[in-house]
Design a protein around this motif. Sequence first.
Motif, PDB file in Angstrom:
ATOM      1  N   ARG A 131       0.844  -1.203   0.000  1.00 24.83           N
ATOM      2  CA  ARG A 131       0.000   0.000   0.000  1.00 24.83           C
ATOM      3  C   ARG A 131       0.876   1.249   0.000  1.00 24.83           C
ATOM      4  N   PHE A 132       0.484   2.216  -0.802  1.00 26.57           N
ATOM      5  CA  PHE A 132       1.108   3.533  -0.785  1.00 26.57           C
ATOM      6  C   PHE A 132       0.039   4.557  -0.420  1.00 26.57           C
ATOM      7  N   GLN A 133       0.446   5.578   0.298  1.00 26.54           N
ATOM      8  CA  GLN A 133      -0.504   6.606   0.711  1.00 26.54           C
ATOM      9  C   GLN A 133      -0.765   7.563  -0.443  1.00 26.54           C
ATOM     10  N   ARG A 134      -2.024   7.755  -0.738  1.00 30.24           N
ATOM     11  CA  ARG A 134      -2.380   8.706  -1.794  1.00 30.24           C
ATOM     12  C   ARG A 134      -2.063  10.123  -1.333  1.00 30.24           C
ATOM     13  N   GLU A 135      -1.415  10.887  -2.227  1.00 32.44           N
ATOM     14  CA  GLU A 135      -0.985  12.237  -1.876  1.00 32.44           C
ATOM     15  C   GLU A 135      -1.993  13.264  -2.368  1.00 32.44           C
ATOM     16  N   GLU A 136      -2.052  14.373  -1.687  1.00 31.89           N
ATOM     17  CA  GLU A 136      -2.909  15.468  -2.135  1.00 31.89           C
ATOM     18  C   GLU A 136      -2.417  15.956  -3.500  1.00 31.89           C
ATOM     19  N   GLY A 137      -3.332  16.081  -4.446  1.00 32.64           N
ATOM     20  CA  GLY A 137      -2.962  16.539  -5.779  1.00 32.64           C
ATOM     21  C   GLY A 137      -2.364  15.458  -6.661  1.00 32.64           C
ATOM     22  N   GLN A 138      -2.358  14.196  -6.203  1.00 34.09           N
ATOM     23  CA  GLN A 138      -1.800  13.116  -7.015  1.00 34.09           C
ATOM     24  C   GLN A 138      -2.587  12.976  -8.317  1.00 34.09           C
ATOM     25  N   ILE A 139      -1.868  12.851  -9.426  1.00 36.36           N
ATOM     26  CA  ILE A 139      -2.506  12.861 -10.744  1.00 36.36           C
ATOM     27  C   ILE A 139      -3.306  11.594 -10.997  1.00 36.36           C
TER      28      ILE A 139
ATOM     29  N   PHE B  97       1.374   4.570  -8.389  1.00 38.67           N
ATOM     30  CA  PHE B  97       1.685   3.488  -7.460  1.00 38.67           C
ATOM     31  C   PHE B  97       2.384   2.334  -8.165  1.00 38.67           C
ATOM     32  N   LYS B  98       2.030   2.101  -9.445  1.00 40.44           N
ATOM     33  CA  LYS B  98       2.679   1.011 -10.182  1.00 40.44           C
ATOM     34  C   LYS B  98       4.172   1.248 -10.329  1.00 40.44           C
ATOM     35  N   LEU B  99       4.548   2.488 -10.654  1.00 44.24           N
ATOM     36  CA  LEU B  99       5.964   2.789 -10.823  1.00 44.24           C
ATOM     37  C   LEU B  99       6.686   2.791  -9.479  1.00 44.24           C
ATOM     38  N   LEU B 100       6.029   3.262  -8.430  1.00 44.16           N
ATOM     39  CA  LEU B 100       6.618   3.191  -7.087  1.00 44.16           C
ATOM     40  C   LEU B 100       6.860   1.739  -6.686  1.00 44.16           C
ATOM     41  N   GLU B 101       5.890   0.878  -6.962  1.00 44.80           N
ATOM     42  CA  GLU B 101       6.045  -0.535  -6.616  1.00 44.80           C
ATOM     43  C   GLU B 101       7.120  -1.196  -7.464  1.00 44.80           C
ATOM     44  N   ALA B 102       7.190  -0.838  -8.743  1.00 41.95           N
ATOM     45  CA  ALA B 102       8.236  -1.386  -9.604  1.00 41.95           C
ATOM     46  C   ALA B 102       9.618  -0.988  -9.087  1.00 41.95           C
TER      47      ALA B 102
ATOM     48  N   THR C  75       5.191  10.336 -15.209  1.00 42.99           N
ATOM     49  CA  THR C  75       6.009  11.532 -15.442  1.00 42.99           C
ATOM     50  C   THR C  75       6.175  12.326 -14.153  1.00 42.99           C
ATOM     51  N   SER C  76       5.116  12.474 -13.390  1.00 43.93           N
ATOM     52  CA  SER C  76       5.183  13.262 -12.161  1.00 43.93           C
ATOM     53  C   SER C  76       6.176  12.662 -11.177  1.00 43.93           C
ATOM     54  N   LEU C  77       6.193  11.329 -11.055  1.00 40.13           N
ATOM     55  CA  LEU C  77       7.128  10.687 -10.131  1.00 40.13           C
ATOM     56  C   LEU C  77       8.569  10.882 -10.599  1.00 40.13           C
ATOM     57  N   LEU C  78       8.812  10.748 -11.897  1.00 37.65           N
ATOM     58  CA  LEU C  78      10.169  10.932 -12.420  1.00 37.65           C
ATOM     59  C   LEU C  78      10.646  12.363 -12.209  1.00 37.65           C
ATOM     60  N   LEU C  79       9.763  13.324 -12.386  1.00 43.42           N
ATOM     61  CA  LEU C  79      10.130  14.722 -12.132  1.00 43.42           C
ATOM     62  C   LEU C  79      10.421  14.939 -10.645  1.00 43.42           C
TER      63      LEU C  79
END
Length: 337
Positions: free
Chosen positions: A170-178, A183-188, A213-217
């Motif tokens: 489980r990952f916590q959903r962030e305010e403003g998350q697109i 979560f898939k890329l975080l888990e990968a 893209t947002s996570l990579l940035l």
Amino acid sequence: MRWIGTANRGYSPYAIEELRRLLDGGTFSQLAAGETFLFEAASDKQDVRELIAAKPPIFLRHVQPVEQELEIKGDESDLSGLAAIVYDNKERLAGKNVSVHVRKGPVSNFVYTPAETKDALRPSFEALDSELVLQQPELIFAVYAAADKLYAGIGTPDEMLSDWPGGAIRFQREEGQISRAKFKLLEAEKTFGLDLSAYRSALDIGAAPGGWTSLLLERGLQVTAIDPAELHESLKGHPKLAYLKRNASEVKFGSNAFDLLVCDMSWSPMQMVKLVLELQQSLMPQATAIITIKLMHRKPLQTIREVIAKLEACFKVERAKQLFHNREEITLFLIKK
């Protein structure tokens, strides 16, 4: 030796098929249809663990050894029975950081919630000088409550394939998350042992609305995002983002432009493979690619084999895995040859 295996909902038949091939047989029975199953292997515990570690299955999300079992009575004796199992394993558990994972099947006579069970077992662990932790445990004490039995086993997070109950990370959903696709890329990143911040320049194919893209940035990469659809408004104008509002098949880049390629598109598997192979010349040698493969057909194992066979012309396939946050898809971790 018996085990409990878990896969994403609807995919346990494929996890079972992988284990049959890996373990050269075994007997299997369902505990939660399409998701959780009990299996018995002819090999001993250490051999099973080594076989799974050497060739990690794609669809097996979590595995728990069944070292002891109890008939469920539906009263406090169930909790005292679990406490006795803790005591029986005092030499293994004493002084360790331990997580207690309790899962219940869809129908179970076990009347206690996971939280109530953990609270009831806490004094037993404290008597062993063990600390109950939520993250980064040394050992996991796992309990699965089936219809009329409690199955208990102990192992490390690596041995159980995850430090989350049933592998449900489980990952916590962030305010403003697109989007939840992030979560898939975080888990990968976690599953494949990657550090996305270690890369310099990424190509995101089929980027809209921009979760990956947002996570990579956020990790500090220079990102080139390609998609004919619009990116989320919050990404526009980012100093490290180049956005090409086009089909990826229409775009060409120079050689060695990127050290990371990511792709999470709802295309047919073979169309996606064709596109990735066309763009691979823009990747540096030893560049990483993380791509999802949509399992849109009735024969996912055959689809996966065909996809990997084509990608191996230019990439080494480091790992193929159906992550918890995948749905009708798997994720591939590739290294450019």
